[in-house]
Design a protein around this motif. Sequence first.
Motif, PDB file in Angstrom:
ATOM      1  N   ILE A 123      35.282  40.390  32.077  1.00  0.00           N
ATOM      2  CA  ILE A 123      34.772  40.107  33.183  1.00  0.00           C
ATOM      3  C   ILE A 123      33.212  40.048  33.407  1.00  0.00           C
ATOM      4  O   ILE A 123      32.522  40.976  32.560  1.00  0.00           O
ATOM      5  CB  ILE A 123      35.157  40.959  34.607  1.00  0.00           C
ATOM      6  N   PHE A 160      36.641  39.513  45.288  1.00  0.00           N
ATOM      7  CA  PHE A 160      37.267  39.596  44.065  1.00  0.00           C
ATOM      8  C   PHE A 160      37.989  40.808  43.740  1.00  0.00           C
ATOM      9  O   PHE A 160      38.767  41.192  42.795  1.00  0.00           O
ATOM     10  CB  PHE A 160      36.059  39.691  42.842  1.00  0.00           C
ATOM     11  N   GLY A 161      37.776  41.833  44.617  1.00  0.00           N
ATOM     12  CA  GLY A 161      38.690  43.174  44.841  1.00  0.00           C
ATOM     13  C   GLY A 161      39.939  43.131  45.360  1.00  0.00           C
ATOM     14  O   GLY A 161      40.393  43.936  45.605  1.00  0.00           O
ATOM     15  N   ASP A 162      39.984  41.810  46.002  1.00  0.00           N
ATOM     16  CA  ASP A 162      41.558  41.676  46.735  1.00  0.00           C
ATOM     17  C   ASP A 162      41.794  42.692  47.853  1.00  0.00           C
ATOM     18  O   ASP A 162      42.938  43.102  48.108  1.00  0.00           O
ATOM     19  CB  ASP A 162      42.768  41.676  45.965  1.00  0.00           C
ATOM     20  N   THR A 202      34.174  44.824  31.317  1.00  0.00           N
ATOM     21  CA  THR A 202      33.230  44.131  32.159  1.00  0.00           C
ATOM     22  C   THR A 202      31.843  44.272  31.801  1.00  0.00           C
ATOM     23  O   THR A 202      31.349  45.377  31.488  1.00  0.00           O
ATOM     24  CB  THR A 202      33.259  44.661  33.649  1.00  0.00           C
ATOM     25  N   PHE A 254      38.253  46.798  39.209  1.00  0.00           N
ATOM     26  CA  PHE A 254      38.565  45.681  38.439  1.00  0.00           C
ATOM     27  C   PHE A 254      39.646  46.462  37.165  1.00  0.00           C
ATOM     28  O   PHE A 254      40.806  45.783  36.970  1.00  0.00           O
ATOM     29  CB  PHE A 254      37.462  45.131  37.648  1.00  0.00           C
ATOM     30  N   GLY A 303      33.301  37.394  37.996  1.00  0.00           N
ATOM     31  CA  GLY A 303      33.921  38.518  39.205  1.00  0.00           C
ATOM     32  C   GLY A 303      33.244  38.573  40.534  1.00  0.00           C
ATOM     33  O   GLY A 303      32.258  39.405  40.813  1.00  0.00           O
ATOM     34  N   CYS A 340      40.663  38.393  42.458  1.00  0.00           N
ATOM     35  CA  CYS A 340      40.861  39.216  41.204  1.00  0.00           C
ATOM     36  C   CYS A 340      42.207  38.898  40.447  1.00  0.00           C
ATOM     37  O   CYS A 340      42.232  38.705  39.341  1.00  0.00           O
ATOM     38  CB  CYS A 340      40.742  40.589  41.528  1.00  0.00           C
ATOM     39  N   GLU A 341      43.305  38.968  41.250  1.00  0.00           N
ATOM     40  CA  GLU A 341      44.473  38.790  40.486  1.00  0.00           C
ATOM     41  C   GLU A 341      44.782  37.410  40.099  1.00  0.00           C
ATOM     42  O   GLU A 341      45.123  37.066  39.199  1.00  0.00           O
ATOM     43  CB  GLU A 341      45.716  39.055  41.847  1.00  0.00           C
ATOM     44  N   THR A 399      29.929  40.023  35.909  1.00  0.00           N
ATOM     45  CA  THR A 399      29.672  40.295  37.095  1.00  0.00           C
ATOM     46  C   THR A 399      28.248  41.062  37.607  1.00  0.00           C
ATOM     47  O   THR A 399      27.586  41.289  36.592  1.00  0.00           O
ATOM     48  CB  THR A 399      30.989  40.833  37.955  1.00  0.00           C
ATOM     49  N   LYS A 456      42.991  46.946  38.828  1.00  0.00           N
ATOM     50  CA  LYS A 456      43.564  45.841  39.058  1.00  0.00           C
ATOM     51  C   LYS A 456      44.355  45.285  37.941  1.00  0.00           C
ATOM     52  O   LYS A 456      45.630  44.956  37.960  1.00  0.00           O
ATOM     53  CB  LYS A 456      42.815  44.706  39.698  1.00  0.00           C
TER      54      LYS A 456
END
Length: 219
Positions: free
Chosen positions: A113, A77-79, A140, A124, A180, A97-98, A115, A127
């Motif tokens: 989000i 999820f953090g790409d 979040t 997050f 997330g 994530c994107e 998570t 992003k």
Amino acid sequence: MTEIVLINPNTSAATTQMMTSIVRASLPASLTLLPKTARHGVPMIVNSRELKDSAAGVVELAIECSATAQGFLVAAFGDPGVKELRAIVNVPVLGLCEAGMQAAAAGGRRFAIATVTPDLVDDFAAKAAELGLSDRYLGTRLTSGDPRGLASDPHVLQQALEQAVRQCFELDRADAVIIGGGPLGQAAEALTARFARPVIAPLRAAAERMAALAAGRGA
């Protein structure tokens, strides 16, 4: 056939298998899926340092598959590694994530989000800013307890995430909520059916986006 490479930046083969099953169900038969698991790192990324450190392994695996790959899906999820990959390959590269944020924000919706990883909250937010979605991102909501411990108990994990999702809708007035985390994929799929408002499962969102790109329906 078009080959899509799914890269799990976590080192858990079981997590790769679970995520592959979810993504495969959302791809058309014309797209083949090649799963790859990180060789180095941690079984579940839970903080910014681990996220940053995993990027090199993502790029390494992608380069090994680049001769046949026609798309890469980075299943964390953090790409991690997404920016680096986009600089060196000429095929679509998607991160969870994107893809999740873009799906959640569709139609001007405001999103939050839910998570398990408090030490990734700043990533997050960054992003959302990078994508130009800060004005729609409401923040979040977190479960309590150790992230890795929660992820090891599917029933408890789903219950905890359901409570966090409910808080996003009731307290933050979110129009949509993203679950997330790639390792949270099974819980995310289950929770999509438990609320009247949209709960975004990012693995599914990324798969659907990849399918659209492969079919030439998106930029």
